[in-house]
Design a protein around this motif. Structure first.
Motif, PDB file in Angstrom:
ATOM      1  N   LYS A 253      39.671  38.957  42.808  1.00  0.00           N
ATOM      2  CA  LYS A 253      40.917  39.560  42.310  1.00  0.00           C
ATOM      3  C   LYS A 253      41.333  38.951  40.965  1.00  0.00           C
ATOM      4  O   LYS A 253      41.207  37.747  40.756  1.00  0.00           O
ATOM      5  CB  LYS A 253      42.042  39.376  43.327  1.00  0.00           C
ATOM      6  CG  LYS A 253      41.861  40.167  44.609  1.00  0.00           C
ATOM      7  CD  LYS A 253      43.044  39.958  45.546  1.00  0.00           C
ATOM      8  CE  LYS A 253      42.886  40.780  46.827  1.00  0.00           C
ATOM      9  NZ  LYS A 253      42.875  42.233  46.551  1.00  0.00           N
TER      10      LYS A 253
ATOM     11  N   GLU B 134      35.765  45.250  44.463  1.00  0.00           N
ATOM     12  CA  GLU B 134      37.152  44.782  44.416  1.00  0.00           C
ATOM     13  C   GLU B 134      37.919  45.680  43.453  1.00  0.00           C
ATOM     14  O   GLU B 134      37.427  45.992  42.354  1.00  0.00           O
ATOM     15  CB  GLU B 134      37.188  43.322  43.938  1.00  0.00           C
ATOM     16  CG  GLU B 134      38.572  42.735  43.763  1.00  0.00           C
ATOM     17  CD  GLU B 134      39.357  42.714  45.054  1.00  0.00           C
ATOM     18  OE1 GLU B 134      40.437  43.344  45.101  1.00  0.00           O
ATOM     19  OE2 GLU B 134      38.886  42.070  46.007  1.00  0.00           O
TER      20      GLU B 134
ATOM     21  N   ASP C 251      41.079  45.133  42.123  1.00  0.00           N
ATOM     22  CA  ASP C 251      41.955  44.437  41.178  1.00  0.00           C
ATOM     23  C   ASP C 251      41.128  43.662  40.157  1.00  0.00           C
ATOM     24  O   ASP C 251      41.152  42.430  40.090  1.00  0.00           O
ATOM     25  CB  ASP C 251      42.885  43.488  41.943  1.00  0.00           C
ATOM     26  CG  ASP C 251      43.867  42.785  41.008  1.00  0.00           C
ATOM     27  OD1 ASP C 251      44.056  43.259  39.875  1.00  0.00           O
ATOM     28  OD2 ASP C 251      44.417  41.739  41.413  1.00  0.00           O
TER      29      ASP C 251
END
Length: 246
Positions: A148, A177, A179
């Motif tokens: 992240k 992922e 983010d």
């Protein structure tokens, strides 16, 4: 010919780019960058013979690695470089230059895996191809689940000097992922005619103008090599081959 690496995602099979092949003995190296460390490494190939290398770098928490690669050898060359950003707030900068002439075969696979939170990765590759050189470059930014807040940038710039060269560029960006912030691009083209004309109007011939432009493209990477004698060898090698058309 030995297969010693594959790209993380098998694709573009018709291009013949999925596997990294080596027609010489492979040298292997594993480097660990401990938590909080900052390290810089340079790998330069000026060999007359065929050569291949496999390098893995593991980067810990709040650590930074800068890896600089320069390939101006005369034999065939294969390279597999993997950087694992396993620690939170770790970062990596991978910069590379290459020159292919004659009938050289160049085969590169560069991978940066971003595993930790808030990791930062940059992959910057510059090359020039002439004569019947054949080059494959694979550059992969891989955002692993849990990375992240991570950022990744990848760019390859290729200068083509001959109609007989073969260039295959394969930029990949994988993400598990949501983010994250990733960017990748490839620029392939010939030398700018306007720049060549301008330099020729200042008294240079065409080959000198081309050499100056390519040196300018390579210099930002070459200048990061700390060994002054090695930098000089690289530039002398490039100047000789561009001037002589070898």
């Amino acid at each position: 010919m030995e297969i010693f690496s594959e790209i993380p995602l098998r694709t573009w099979n018709w291009l013949g780019v999925n596997e990294v092949k080596a027609d010489s003995e492979v040298s292997e190296q594993i480097i660990n960058v401990a938590d909080g460390e900052v390290k810089k490494f340079s790998e330069v190939n000026l060999s007359e013979e065929n050569s291949a290398r496999k390098i893995k770098i593991v980067v810990g928490k709040k650590s930074r690695v800068e890896f600089i690669s320069a390939d101006l050898g005369r034999g065939n060359f294969s390279a597999n470089v993997e950087i694992d950003l396993v620690g939170d707030d770790s970062s990596a900068e991978l910069e590379s230059v290459y020159f292919g002439d004659g009938e050289r075969k160049l085969d590169f696979n560069f991978v940066i895996r971003q595993r930790g939170k808030r990791t930062d990765a940059t992959m910057n590759v510059r090359g020039a191809l002439t004569d019947k050189a054949d080059k494959i470059f694979r550059g992969t930014l891989d955002f692993i689940q849990g990375a992240k807040g991570s950022i990744g940038r990848e760019l390859e710039e290729v200068i083509i000097l001959s109609d007989k060269t073969r260039n295959r560029s394969v930029p990949l960006m994988l993400s598990h992922e949501d983010d994250v912030d990733g960017h990748h691009a490839v620029s392939v083209g010939r030398l700018d005619d306007e720049k060549i004309f301008y330099l020729m109007s200042r008294g240079l011939d065409k080959s000198e103008a081309e050499r100056l432009i390519i040196e300018a493209a390579f210099n930002p990477v070459v200048e990061k090599i700390t060994d002054e004698n090695l930098r000089a060898q690289i530039l002398e090698n490039l100047q000789e081959r561009l001037s002589n058309g070898k």
